[in-house]
Scaffold this motif. Structure first.
Motif, PDB file in Angstrom:
ATOM      1  N   VAL A 191       0.854  -1.198   0.000  1.00  0.00           N
ATOM      2  CA  VAL A 191       0.000   0.000   0.000  1.00  0.00           C
ATOM      3  C   VAL A 191       0.888   1.247   0.000  1.00  0.00           C
ATOM      4  O   VAL A 191       0.634   2.217  -0.710  1.00  0.00           O
ATOM      5  CB  VAL A 191      -0.948   0.029   1.229  1.00  0.00           C
ATOM      6  CG1 VAL A 191      -1.751   1.328   1.261  1.00  0.00           C
ATOM      7  CG2 VAL A 191      -1.906  -1.157   1.202  1.00  0.00           C
ATOM      8  N   SER A 192       1.989   1.208   0.789  1.00  0.00           N
ATOM      9  CA  SER A 192       2.868   2.393   0.833  1.00  0.00           C
ATOM     10  C   SER A 192       3.546   2.588  -0.529  1.00  0.00           C
ATOM     11  O   SER A 192       3.802   3.712  -0.944  1.00  0.00           O
ATOM     12  CB  SER A 192       3.887   2.280   1.968  1.00  0.00           C
ATOM     13  OG  SER A 192       5.018   1.575   1.582  1.00  0.00           O
ATOM     14  N   ILE A 193       3.803   1.475  -1.252  1.00  0.00           N
ATOM     15  CA  ILE A 193       4.417   1.577  -2.587  1.00  0.00           C
ATOM     16  C   ILE A 193       3.456   2.253  -3.565  1.00  0.00           C
ATOM     17  O   ILE A 193       3.820   3.195  -4.269  1.00  0.00           O
ATOM     18  CB  ILE A 193       4.821   0.167  -3.100  1.00  0.00           C
ATOM     19  CG1 ILE A 193       6.052  -0.339  -2.323  1.00  0.00           C
ATOM     20  CG2 ILE A 193       5.100   0.186  -4.603  1.00  0.00           C
ATOM     21  CD1 ILE A 193       6.360  -1.810  -2.528  1.00  0.00           C
ATOM     22  N   ILE A 194       2.191   1.801  -3.591  1.00  0.00           N
ATOM     23  CA  ILE A 194       1.274   2.372  -4.599  1.00  0.00           C
ATOM     24  C   ILE A 194       0.827   3.786  -4.218  1.00  0.00           C
ATOM     25  O   ILE A 194       0.529   4.594  -5.090  1.00  0.00           O
ATOM     26  CB  ILE A 194       0.058   1.455  -4.878  1.00  0.00           C
ATOM     27  CG1 ILE A 194      -0.770   1.199  -3.627  1.00  0.00           C
ATOM     28  CG2 ILE A 194       0.490   0.154  -5.516  1.00  0.00           C
ATOM     29  CD1 ILE A 194      -2.062   0.434  -3.912  1.00  0.00           C
ATOM     30  N   GLU A 195       0.840   4.100  -2.913  1.00  0.00           N
ATOM     31  CA  GLU A 195       0.532   5.472  -2.532  1.00  0.00           C
ATOM     32  C   GLU A 195       1.608   6.408  -3.078  1.00  0.00           C
ATOM     33  O   GLU A 195       1.325   7.517  -3.533  1.00  0.00           O
ATOM     34  CB  GLU A 195       0.445   5.599  -1.003  1.00  0.00           C
ATOM     35  CG  GLU A 195       0.010   6.990  -0.566  1.00  0.00           C
ATOM     36  CD  GLU A 195       0.137   7.217   0.933  1.00  0.00           C
ATOM     37  OE1 GLU A 195      -0.761   7.826   1.509  1.00  0.00           O
ATOM     38  OE2 GLU A 195       1.156   6.785   1.521  1.00  0.00           O
ATOM     39  N   CYS A 196       2.849   5.929  -3.044  1.00  0.00           N
ATOM     40  CA  CYS A 196       3.956   6.724  -3.591  1.00  0.00           C
ATOM     41  C   CYS A 196       3.819   6.846  -5.112  1.00  0.00           C
ATOM     42  O   CYS A 196       4.008   7.918  -5.689  1.00  0.00           O
ATOM     43  CB  CYS A 196       5.271   6.047  -3.210  1.00  0.00           C
ATOM     44  SG  CYS A 196       6.710   7.012  -3.602  1.00  0.00           S
ATOM     45  N   LEU A 197       3.436   5.749  -5.770  1.00  0.00           N
ATOM     46  CA  LEU A 197       3.265   5.789  -7.225  1.00  0.00           C
ATOM     47  C   LEU A 197       2.138   6.738  -7.638  1.00  0.00           C
ATOM     48  O   LEU A 197       2.163   7.312  -8.725  1.00  0.00           O
ATOM     49  CB  LEU A 197       2.968   4.390  -7.760  1.00  0.00           C
ATOM     50  CG  LEU A 197       4.136   3.388  -7.725  1.00  0.00           C
ATOM     51  CD1 LEU A 197       3.662   2.008  -8.139  1.00  0.00           C
ATOM     52  CD2 LEU A 197       5.261   3.848  -8.645  1.00  0.00           C
ATOM     53  N   ALA A 198       1.142   6.895  -6.748  1.00  0.00           N
ATOM     54  CA  ALA A 198      -0.005   7.761  -7.068  1.00  0.00           C
ATOM     55  C   ALA A 198       0.409   9.219  -7.239  1.00  0.00           C
ATOM     56  O   ALA A 198      -0.357  10.025  -7.763  1.00  0.00           O
ATOM     57  CB  ALA A 198      -1.062   7.656  -5.968  1.00  0.00           C
ATOM     58  N   THR A 199       1.629   9.574  -6.811  1.00  0.00           N
ATOM     59  CA  THR A 199       2.063  10.972  -6.921  1.00  0.00           C
ATOM     60  C   THR A 199       2.335  11.373  -8.374  1.00  0.00           C
ATOM     61  O   THR A 199       2.522  12.547  -8.652  1.00  0.00           O
ATOM     62  CB  THR A 199       3.360  11.209  -6.123  1.00  0.00           C
ATOM     63  OG1 THR A 199       4.366  10.322  -6.622  1.00  0.00           O
ATOM     64  CG2 THR A 199       3.157  10.943  -4.640  1.00  0.00           C
ATOM     65  N   ARG A 200       2.423  10.392  -9.306  1.00  0.00           N
ATOM     66  CA  ARG A 200       2.719  10.686 -10.721  1.00  0.00           C
ATOM     67  C   ARG A 200       4.034  11.458 -10.847  1.00  0.00           C
ATOM     68  O   ARG A 200       4.162  12.393 -11.639  1.00  0.00           O
ATOM     69  CB  ARG A 200       1.589  11.505 -11.361  1.00  0.00           C
ATOM     70  CG  ARG A 200       0.253  10.807 -11.377  1.00  0.00           C
ATOM     71  CD  ARG A 200      -0.914  11.743 -11.698  1.00  0.00           C
ATOM     72  NE  ARG A 200      -0.619  12.746 -12.697  1.00  0.00           N
ATOM     73  CZ  ARG A 200      -0.705  12.566 -14.013  1.00  0.00           C
ATOM     74  NH1 ARG A 200      -1.082  11.401 -14.487  1.00  0.00           N
ATOM     75  NH2 ARG A 200      -0.434  13.550 -14.863  1.00  0.00           N
ATOM     76  N   ALA A 201       5.034  11.065 -10.056  1.00  0.00           N
ATOM     77  CA  ALA A 201       6.289  11.828 -10.013  1.00  0.00           C
ATOM     78  C   ALA A 201       7.192  11.489 -11.197  1.00  0.00           C
ATOM     79  O   ALA A 201       6.920  10.570 -11.974  1.00  0.00           O
ATOM     80  CB  ALA A 201       7.016  11.550  -8.706  1.00  0.00           C
ATOM     81  N   SER A 202       8.296  12.223 -11.293  1.00  0.00           N
ATOM     82  CA  SER A 202       9.269  12.019 -12.359  1.00  0.00           C
ATOM     83  C   SER A 202      10.521  11.318 -11.831  1.00  0.00           C
ATOM     84  O   SER A 202      11.130  10.521 -12.515  1.00  0.00           O
ATOM     85  CB  SER A 202       9.651  13.378 -12.957  1.00  0.00           C
ATOM     86  OG  SER A 202      10.688  13.221 -13.881  1.00  0.00           O
ATOM     87  N   ILE A 203      10.907  11.657 -10.580  1.00  0.00           N
ATOM     88  CA  ILE A 203      12.058  10.998  -9.942  1.00  0.00           C
ATOM     89  C   ILE A 203      11.550  10.267  -8.705  1.00  0.00           C
ATOM     90  O   ILE A 203      10.928  10.881  -7.831  1.00  0.00           O
ATOM     91  CB  ILE A 203      13.136  12.030  -9.530  1.00  0.00           C
ATOM     92  CG1 ILE A 203      13.703  12.731 -10.763  1.00  0.00           C
ATOM     93  CG2 ILE A 203      14.256  11.353  -8.744  1.00  0.00           C
ATOM     94  CD1 ILE A 203      14.693  13.848 -10.445  1.00  0.00           C
TER      95      ILE A 203
END
Length: 1448
Positions: A282-294
């Motif tokens: 869950v912590s991994i996909i929450e981070c992915l949800a940011t749509r970040a570049s780095i």
């Protein structure tokens, strides 16, 4: 990560990747399947995988394409590509940045600088001055790091714990707080760190911690994260925000294979929710949800099994390739499947960068230096092990010329071709391509940002949407914690009923003035006290807010305003119930207007005080500081409301506390609402004369006494006169109401201001703390260790592990067996079988591995075997030497649990000695026990940590060091039967895991029996074990028997049923894949049934029966001494009490808080009631100054309970189960260790309070008695706090019960409502069983008895006698009810001047103190209450203590 729609076989060239994806053929949008490592996509994706897989800018320098990187293998790659196309069609440019750094050096204060002061050394001023003058030594945690990760590249950062991996990741994600100094260049694209700050939502880090609201579901958590990152311009194909949110959330959940958990709570260690591995995902996909570049990922596979970790790495590879991300990862125990997905690898050793370059070349580089790579080993572990003498293997002939240290390897690297190739790339930020990409990145971020946000904002959605989503989440949190909400409302209603009955039917005469004032005051006070929990809440939500800020999800103001919005309905409900109950029970003014005014005042007061406590929570960095300040402020707020000290009596130096106090305006408004426009007749002791013989006396011949605001000679007072005497005006009611709203607004704005200044927790890593008293010894020990190391350097270096004197270690001869073990638990759905007829054994010299998939029952089996279960039913037999388990089994077997639970204020040596003294047999001399501790310290290589405090994770020993201490604590007890270990290698790096298993192998080799559950061992780890018990889900056996050389026996067993293990595969991972159905050829086979039908199972059962029969025929290998505990109870009490005393002696934060709470409260009390006179109103002040002492209890109880519960949890988790010592010793030690500090507290309060008040008696008979009462009261309230904590399930529950209990004790102690006016129901029992009654009445007796009373002019009753002199006229009255009065002019025939009281004892009689001996009687009763409070602690602790379950 929102994601994609079209594609074909077109190749993407590097030049395309700046802002443009090529056209692909449209692909239909099927439903998202769950990601699966076995799934491969059709040929239409295969050809694009390689070019996307290496978005390198220089085709010649691109690393050779590895077949593992053909990223058509991840099951959801096509969705990524499709979504990228849809975004491009909607006008999005590609967000490609890359990060380049050079000469990066980071310094922090050295750990040696951290000395833990104790209670005495903290006052050693010369030492403190020397420490202040000494500049703390600095330590480089990163030294000259360099690298360049371009868009589309993945970098793996490797290093042992403490090497600086996390620090590097923090700096590469632009998190720079908490370091002493940072030098060097970092460029994000072509932006420097300052410019990159406004893009922090595009440069994110996934930390090791999993920070969530535990009662929210996974779906709610992801909903929130996804909604706050919705682009302002939606990609093509999305018609609405809701559709986009749902699609993105579904993609993310399925990408990590957790779609099935959408309605499950996230949970934590206290709240049941998803499993640990699922929470990490869950912590991994929450981070992915940011749509970040780095993206930087810090050990994000911790707690994941090997197949899930590989799936995650494949997902990152695909996302990096398709979207041009920059991905930087640090991992422990990374398998080769994961390693091969990376383009580059960076190896750190104690901050030095010993390798940076292509991942495929790293192994060859190290082998060229003379290091040997073992086939099947993890390349990552090989690279980090080259500087570890016990780890590395040297090529024959290179023993004298290989680089031994990090510096030597670094020198070799700096002269290598790889280094020259890499530094040639560091000019990337200055290239045209970097400028174009950064420009496109900025355009893309601006394109997806809401047009309602300022240009400099780093957020995505508009503020109103942030507020809406935060408010929705706040209600979801409330709903998730509805049990707490319901408990709070029930307690509030109960309190309203109790208070209503206490003040029931207060009269409308002057006798009811004080009571009604008390009722109004208490209504405001109780709801304000209940709001104190906001301070705790503030700290609970803080780490989550800090995380979301780092992801640029929402503004802190949105979070604060959402909390306030959620307050309204909750407090409205609470205040409505409370008002309806108490208002009409007390009999306050019977009009609708007055009731609704009271209700509105109570509501806004509660709202304001809640906002005030939230503001205090936000303003402080630590909970200790915030709780100290909130405890002091609540005292000042209550004392200066105008109830205890009327406005005219407030001292000039504290008058600001009155005017800046929201409670003042609330109490004024509520009192004005009640008394304005009322006619109040004098009655009772206020009307002189009254009673028999004076019924028909005209008003001119009687008068009021002791009522504020009355006209001279009047027999009544108007409400307005009474209010005016307190400096209140009815006309100011609505002004005060407005002032309360202004206070509320001020606190809300201040909360937002402080919340915006919150920083994430310190970044400097964990500190080792040396207790001041051991500092010299530690420094001496360090010199010895260094001397030994230098001596070793002088000899030929052998790289062999330290030798151990094996004669000292315990040799075991007992055989431990279990047969047909079944364990069932009751669930809401019925009985559930967790272990299903499990058989097995452990023999001396055997190291057994217990393995299985997640949820197979590994830990459950260990718990059952070690007799640690207190619930459920166990069937089957567990035997030692063919006999039932002895009484002493739990302490004769060592059990290292998964969680490393230790007393944080003990040093490593003290923790081991504590275990040795209590668990080794009672006939072993103390010196021998302590000598054995040294043997174990040598074995576990803990010499340099022996005098270091264990501390807490993040501020003390590292995870790996704590694990070694856990093992040590069990080993020093000389377990004579066997040792169980649950997951001893989880969370460790490869080297630490290997070292841990190497220790266990060593123990087995000297005759110990060891059984270990292990998660995902590498091939080398697995090779250390002798036998394997493999379980499938539901506790079903799949295999039990020998592993064989190189796992030959197991491979042969599974191979004959079609599961062939390839030569290069890790056999341990292979076994798990077999059990979980991860091998397609045999995924439908029932391995449990195959085992039951196999010849191996029959042979195993025969061997087990033979083994049991032979062992039963021989004398037992272990003699049971028949004692449940190793040491007698008195010895236990001495040892445990010593540990508690040392712990409190070092816990300066706790003790200082206790002291400062007493000192601040006492000074505030003393100087507020400075030297009262001898008038009636001053008697009232003396009553309140003594009564105020009682209020030291709530603050100290709130501080004491979390410590008690934390200690109780340590005892429950480990020490009780290993039969280390009895619960009686535990409770005795907890109680006794507080005694010295309580005595000092009472003395501090007395000195700081008694002398400023001064006009209390000074003779030792009275003042000594007062000190004695205060001293005993300290024990009374500590006992109360501890018995609540002894039975409370957690600290939150205890904090909810405290205000109720303290409020009841305060209400019924005879101060708010005098004894004669108490409701008859309470008067005859609640008053007499209340310890606070005896404390307050005893102190009042010693403080006021015998003092003269001199009335002020306005307190006198003035009237004319009907005939004769004043003395003659009042003779009958004095002989009856008026015996207390003092006639000042008995011989006058007019203008009689009468004071209500002559002596303090007359005043005391109005509150049921009629004799001086009551003081000493109450002192004796208070001592009995102190003793009975502690007896309750023992009783409730006994009730909590459950016996372990035995096999039936």
């Amino acid at each position: 990560m929102d994601l994609p729609e079209k594609m074909d076989d077109t190749t993407v060239t590097p030049s395309d990747s700046v802002g443009h994806l090529p056209e692909f053929d449209a692909v239909p949008r099927p439903e998202f399947p769950e990601a699966s490592s076995s799934e491969t996509l059709g040929s239409q994706f295969a050809s694009i995988a390689s070019p996307l897989g290496h978005a390198s800018d220089d085709p010649e320098k691109a690393p050779p394409a590895s077949p593992k990187k053909q990223f058509a293998e991840w099951g959801m790659t096509h969705h990524l590509i499709r979504n990228a196309q849809r975004e491009e069609a909607a006008g999005f440019k590609r967000r490609e940045l890359g990060v380049t750094w050079n000469n990066l050096t980071v310094e922090v204060k050295a750990a040696e600088a951290a000395v833990k002061e104790n209670m005495l050394s903290q006052f050693n001023l010369p030492q403190l001055y020397r420490d202040y003058r000494t500049k703390p030594p600095m330590k480089q945690i990163l030294s000259n790091s360099h690298g360049c990760v371009k868009p589309g590249e993945m970098l793996l950062v490797l290093g042992r714990p403490g090497s600086g991996c996390t620090t590097l990741l923090k700096l590469l994600s632009n998190r720079r707080e908490g370091y002493a100094s940072i030098s060097g260049d970092i460029k994000f694209g072509n932006m420097d760190p300052k410019e990159a700050v406004q893009y922090k939502g595009q440069i994110v880090m996934n930390t090791e911690e999993e920070l969530f609201y535990p009662r929210l579901t996974v779906g709610q958590t992801m909903d929130f994260a996804t909604k706050l990152k919705i682009p302002f311009h939606l990609p093509d194909g999305n018609s609405s925000v809701d559709e986009y949110t749902e699609e993105t959330k579904e993609f993310l959940l399925k990408s990590m294979g957790i779609a099935h958990t959408v309605d499950t709570k996230v949970g934590n260690e206290f709240v049941r929710g998803v499993s640990g591995g699922e929470r990490k995902r869950v912590s991994i996909i929450e981070c992915l949800a940011t749509r970040a570049s780095i993206f930087t990922w810090d050990n994000s596979t911790r707690g994941l099994d090997a197949s899930t970790a590989l799936e995650w790495a494949k997902a990152l590879r695909a996302m990096t390739d398709v979207m041009g991300l920059t991905t930087i990862v640090t991992l422990y125990q990374a398998g080769n499947g994961i390693y091969n997905l990376f383009d580059k690898v960076l190896v750190l050793d104690e901050g030095k960068q010993i390798y940076y370059g292509p991942a495929q070349e790293a192994k060859g580089f190290m082998e060229d230096l003379g290091f040997v790579y073992t086939d099947g080993a993890n390349v990552g572990d090989f690279l980090t092990g080259v500087t570890v003498p016990t780890e590395r293997q040297i090529r024959p002939g290179w023993e004298n010329r290989f680089p031994r240290t990090a510096d030597a390897i670094l020198a070799e690297y700096n002269s290598s071709a790889t280094y020259k190739d890499e530094i040639a790339r560091y000019d990337y930020p200055n290239t045209q391509q970097a400028a174009e990409r950064t420009g496109a990145f900025k355009d893309s971020v601006a394109w997806e940002k809401s047009k309602h946000l300022p240009g400099s904002s780093d957020l995505t959605t508009s503020f109103m949407k942030q507020l809406r989503y935060c408010t929705e989440r706040q209600y979801q949190i409330l709903w998730g914690e509805k049990s707490t909400f319901i408990i709070r409302q029930v307690l509030s209603t109960v309190m309203a009923l109790l208070a209503g009955s206490c003040f029931y039917g207060a009269p409308d005469t002057t006798e009811g003035l004080f009571t009604k004032g008390g009722a109004v005051f208490f209504s405001l006070l109780y709801n304000s006290l209940a709001a104190m929990s906001e301070v705790i809440e503030s700290f609970r939500g803080r780490p989550i807010l800090a995380k979301h800020r780092s992801f640029a999800m929402h503004h802190p103001a949105a979070f604060c305003l959402a909390q306030i919005t959620a307050d309204f309905p909750v407090l409205l409900f609470q205040c409505t119930i409370f008002s309806v109950v108490i208002y009409w029970m007390v009999g306050l003014k019977h009009t609708a207007a007055a009731f609704f005014t009271f209700w509105a005042t109570l509501f806004i007061t509660t709202l304001t005080i809640t906002a005030m406590f939230r503001c205090i929570g936000a303003a402080f960095q630590t909970f200790e500081a915030a709780s100290k300040i909130s405890g002091t402020i609540i005292k000042a707020v209550v004392m200066y409301a105008g109830y205890m000290i009327p406005k005219p009596k407030i001292k000039a130096w504290f008058v600001e506390l009155y005017y800046t106090n929201p409670f003042t305006y609330a109490f004024q408004a509520a009192l004005a609402n009640e008394f304005e426009g009322k006619h109040i007749d004098c009655a009772g002791t206020n009307l002189i004369p009254s009673g028999p013989g004076y019924e028909d006396v005209p008003d001119a011949n009687k008068a009021c006494a002791g009522v504020g605001g009355m006209d001279r000679g009047a027999t009544f007072v108007t409400g307005d006169q009474y209010l005016l005497s307190l400096h209140y005006k009815g006309s100011q009611l609505w002004r005060n109401f407005g002032v309360l709203w202004a206070f509320w607004g001020f606190f809300a704005v201040a909360t937002i201001f402080f919340t915006m200044r919150w920083k994430a927790a310190g970044a400097a890593g964990s500190n080792l703390l040396i207790p001041r008293e051991y500092l010299k010894k530690h420094q001496q020990g360090k010199h010895d260790v260094e001397a030994r190391a230098q001596a070793a350097e002088g000899k030929q270096q052998t790289d062999e592990p330290v030798g151990i004197d094996e004669s000292n270690l315990v040799h075991n001869t007992s055989i431990f067996t279990w047969r047909d073990l079944v364990y069932t638990v009751n669930t809401p759905a019925g009985e559930r079988v967790l272990l299903d007829k499990v058989n097995g054994w452990v023999k001396p010299g055997m190291l057994g591995a217990l393995m299985g998939s997640s949820g197979a029952g590994k830990t459950t089996l260990l718990d059952v075997l070690a007799q640690r279960k207190t619930d459920g039913t166990i069937h089957g037999s567990i035997q030692v030497d063919g006999r039932p388990l002895p009484v002493s089994f739990q302490r004769m077997a060592g059990y290292c649990e998964q969680l490393d639970v230790h007393e944080s204020y003990a040093t490593v040596r003290e923790a081991l000695e504590f275990s040795a003294l209590l668990r080794q047999p009672r006939d072993v001399p103390r010196e021998e026990k302590l000598k054995y501790v040294d043997t174990i310290i040598d074995l576990l290589e803990l010499h340099d940590l022996a005098d270091t405090l264990i501390g807490s994770v993040g501020n003390g020993l590292s995870v790996e060091q704590r694990k070694r201490v856990t093992i040590g604590v069990e080993l020093v007890s000389k377990p004579s039967i066997l040792i169980f270990l649950d997951e001893p290698t989880s969370g460790l790096d490869g080297q630490s895991a290997y070292n841990t298993v190497r220790f266990l192998r060593k123990l087995a080799d000297v005759g110990q029996a060891v059984l270990v559950t292990i998660h995902q061992p590498s091939a080398q780890l697995f090779a250390q074990f002798d036998t394997l018990l493999l379980l499938a889900r539901g506790g079903k056996t799949v295999y039990f028997g020998d592993i064989g050389d190189n796992a030959a026996t197991i491979k042969q067993y599974f191979g004959k049923y079609g599961a062939i293990c390839s030569h290069e595969a890790n056999p341990a991972e292979f076994m798990i894949n077999v059990v979980t159905g991860g091998i397609p050829e045999v995924k439908d086979m029932d391995w449990h049934q195959i085992w039951l039908d196999s010849d191996e199972q029959k042979a195993m059962i025969e061997e087990l029966d033979t083994m049991v029969a032979e062992a039963a025929a021989k004398p037992p290998g272990t003699v049971d001494d028949g004692n449940e505990f190793s040491m007698p109870i008195w010895e236990q009490i001495k040892i445990v009490t010593h540990r508690m005393n040392v712990s409190l002696f070092r816990n300066t934060t706790y003790v200082n808080n206790k002291f400062s709470l007493h000192i601040i409260s006492a000074l505030l009390n003393g100087f507020s009631f400075w030297r009262p006179d001898e008038s009636v109103v001053d008697l009232q002040l003396k009553l309140f100054t003594i009564f105020n002492f009682v209020f030291v209890a709530p603050g100290v109880i709130n501080q004491l309970q979390p410590l008690f519960i934390q200690r109780r949890d340590i005892y429950d988790a480990r020490e009780k189960k290993s039969k280390m010592y009895s619960w009686v010793a535990f409770v005795t030690a907890l109680i006794v260790s507080e005694f010295p500090y309580l005595c000092i507290c009472a003395l501090l309060y007395f000195v700081c309070w008694y002398y400023p008040v001064w006009t209390l008696p000074h003779n030792s008979n009275h003042s000594g008695a007062m000190l004695f009462m205060m001293w005993v009261y300290e024990f009374v309230y500590t006992g109360i706090g501890q018995f609540i904590a002894a039975y409370a399930p957690n600290a939150t529950f205890a904090a909810l019960v405290n205000p109720l209990l303290v409020s009841i004790l305060v209400l019924f102690c005879g101060v708010f409502v005098p004894y004669d006016m108490l409701n008859v129901f309470w008067r005859y029992w609640m008053y007499w069983i209340n310890p606070f009654n005896y404390v307050v009445n005893g102190m009042l007796t010693f403080g006021i008895w015998g003092q003269n009373v001199v009335c002020n002019e306005e307190e006198l009753a003035v009237f004319d006698p009907t005939n004769g002199t004043c003395g003659e006229y009042l003779a009958d009255y004095i002989a009856g009810d008026g015996w207390k009065i003092n006639v000042l002019n008995p011989d006058d025939t007019s203008g009689c001047r009468v004071c209500q009281f002559r002596y303090g004892s007359d005043y005391l009689s109005t509150i049921n103190i009629n004799h001086y001996y009551v003081g000493w009687r109450n002192a004796a009763i208070t001592v009995l209450y102190a003793i009975s409070g502690y007896a309750l602690v023992f009783g409730l602790m006994k009730l909590r203590t459950k016996a372990s379950k035995k096999a039936e």
